[in-house]
Design a protein around this motif. Sequence first.
Motif, PDB file in Angstrom:
ATOM      1  N   GLY A 161       0.878  -1.178   0.097  1.00  0.00           N
ATOM      2  CA  GLY A 161       0.104   0.096  -0.009  1.00  0.00           C
ATOM      3  C   GLY A 161       0.658   1.111   0.002  1.00  0.00           C
ATOM      4  O   GLY A 161       0.386   2.529  -0.551  1.00  0.00           O
ATOM      5  N   SER A 162       1.922   1.117   0.341  1.00  0.00           N
ATOM      6  CA  SER A 162       3.017   2.437   0.653  1.00  0.00           C
ATOM      7  C   SER A 162       3.546   2.447  -0.875  1.00  0.00           C
ATOM      8  O   SER A 162       4.570   3.528  -1.010  1.00  0.00           O
ATOM      9  CB  SER A 162       4.148   2.209   1.421  1.00  0.00           C
ATOM     10  N   SER A 217       6.695   4.096   4.681  1.00  0.00           N
ATOM     11  CA  SER A 217       6.488   3.007   5.430  1.00  0.00           C
ATOM     12  C   SER A 217       5.465   3.157   6.397  1.00  0.00           C
ATOM     13  O   SER A 217       5.973   4.205   7.584  1.00  0.00           O
ATOM     14  CB  SER A 217       7.855   2.259   5.668  1.00  0.00           C
ATOM     15  N   THR A 219       4.762   1.266   8.987  1.00  0.00           N
ATOM     16  CA  THR A 219       5.363   0.825  10.394  1.00  0.00           C
ATOM     17  C   THR A 219       6.821   0.996  10.461  1.00  0.00           C
ATOM     18  O   THR A 219       7.452   1.357  11.552  1.00  0.00           O
ATOM     19  CB  THR A 219       5.481  -0.724  10.103  1.00  0.00           C
ATOM     20  N   THR A 222       9.181  -2.587   7.641  1.00  0.00           N
ATOM     21  CA  THR A 222       9.121  -3.421   6.424  1.00  0.00           C
ATOM     22  C   THR A 222      10.373  -3.794   6.123  1.00  0.00           C
ATOM     23  O   THR A 222      11.116  -2.864   5.523  1.00  0.00           O
ATOM     24  CB  THR A 222       8.086  -2.844   5.591  1.00  0.00           C
ATOM     25  N   GLU A 365      -6.048  -8.290  -0.259  1.00  0.00           N
ATOM     26  CA  GLU A 365      -5.421  -8.268   0.885  1.00  0.00           C
ATOM     27  C   GLU A 365      -6.641  -8.191   1.886  1.00  0.00           C
ATOM     28  O   GLU A 365      -6.451  -8.472   3.116  1.00  0.00           O
ATOM     29  CB  GLU A 365      -4.472  -7.133   1.272  1.00  0.00           C
TER      30      GLU A 365
END
Length: 580
Positions: A161-162, A217, A219, A222, A365
């Motif tokens: 998604g990024s 990102s 998070t 990744t 997803e």
Amino acid sequence: MDSEAASKAVLISNSEAWQDLKNHVTEINNTHLRDLLSDEERLKSFIIEHDGVVVDFSRQRATKETLTKLFSLAKEAKLKEKIDKLFAGDHINATENRSVLHVALRAPRDVVITSEGKNVVPDVWNVLDKIKVFSNKIREGSLVGATGKPLTDVVAIGIGGSFLGPLFVHTALKTEPKASELAKGRKLHFLANVDPIDVVRALDGLKQETTLVVVVSKTFTTAETMLNARTLRTWITAALGQGAVSKHMVAVSTNLKLVKDFGINPENAFTFWDWVGGRYSVCSAVGVLPLSIQYGFDTVNRFLQGAWSVDEHFRTTPFDKNLPVLLGLLSVWNVTFLGFPARAILPYCQALEKLAPHIQQVSMESNGKGVSIEGVQLPYETGEIDFGEPGTNGQHSFYQLIHQGRVIPCDFIGVIESQQPIYLKGEVVSNHDELMSNFFAQADALAYGKTSDELRAEGVPEKLIPHKTFKGNRPSVSILLKNVTPFTVGQLLAIYEHRVAVQGFLWGINSFDQWGVELGKVLASRVRAQINASHTKGKAVEGFNYSTTTLLTRYLKESIQVMGSEPDTIFPSHLLEDCT
Ligand SMILES: O=P(O)(O)OC[C@H]1O[C@](O)(CO)[C@@H](O)[C@@H]1O
């Protein structure tokens, strides 16, 4: 979920509405689209328009009665309540205990959308305002690189998604006349795959002193993205020194601590929030930052406005006129009741060539799940297998299977005005008309097919008749856009996002988590540790099954010959030549 909770959880498949639809399948299987397409009364209610987007459902294998039954199923699934909960910021992502508020990312300033009692719209606009200022400075050259040169190239590092959403929007806008004018002299590049080949391709022709790297990102953990970020940091510092990181690297993340630890100036960090799922994040700084640098903030704001136009439509419009709801219900009908597990996304517009890969992630997803939101094993399949290509390219590739092999419901997406019209004097039609002739023809070819009687009447030899017969009765949806502009790209995105949510709400699953991607990551860590131990300490492969042990041992034996047992930095030397 314990057995008591499981027994309380009522699966939608136990409802009368579900059973009613199952019983209805035989009737639909005995009805051909040729007949459905001759029912004028039906046709009128099967073409719906919202804000310039026309959606034609008439080639769905569905009658008005089917829709009524699907609306009953929607009632049973509490679809309206679930949509309201989404907009109200309820924690509908139950397994992660989070709101799902990508709609807040495109809300006008004066709208109130709350998560945990707090209006999040001002936070959204704080970041948008910061992006506007920052992107303007880069675009006008008042914010420059370490050697004082303007930053004309941007490399956006990110995956999933990024990456896919920003790539889709960038690809859609790069030939749009106004946007391309605004992007003159600038280039936006993407680096997603951890494959070093992707690094070399993304950096092809770039110079460090004129390049800005945006690490995207959610998070900031990744593995692929972080290794690519470290790789590009090495590329920059090798040419410009350590101090250049603050001028050549910025970040988009929810994890500002890790951004700082990486060495990026916190002032150059653009945040978003845990209530934005990765695959729904293109309207956050994830997409808005790189796209604003490329096209200017106002262009990207029109994209957000297009998405918001559909958000409002989705929230407020009765189901029988609600585009994402109708599309979602009919997808459930196709997948679950008619038994067609795949769906082809076929834009007749090259600018939309990255729509299918993006929606593939949004859809697969989100809805590829095996248990209900309460954790109960589902007795039915969810999700659909999405794939697609621009239409005419697909025609010369996989359409054979769609016409005469398996039944694959298709989304045909056509555009009235081309971004780049071409007409050659003396030609029968313009180049865009030629493209659109295929858009109109394919949907009917799939629906009507061609009978053996028609073939005989044309004098086709008897032995070829079975080969040339088309059974037809193959469903599709046609979506007609006036043009492909920032606004309509936003509309198209939101239609698909909400359609996916509707499907998940109907199936009773959590469309907003993605636990299924975790196991592979954990196993990759074990392999990574083994490779490191073998390279640095000569450790033999252990703890894996026969297959992995054999191939990994072979891989290590030959790769150690290439890299040496104590590898030093290896970097394609041509990337470091002539860098300043
Ligand atoms: O933005 P991040 O945290 O790097 O994650 C990238 C992608 O990885 C996933 O978590 C799993 O593939 C996606 O949902 C997400 O879009």
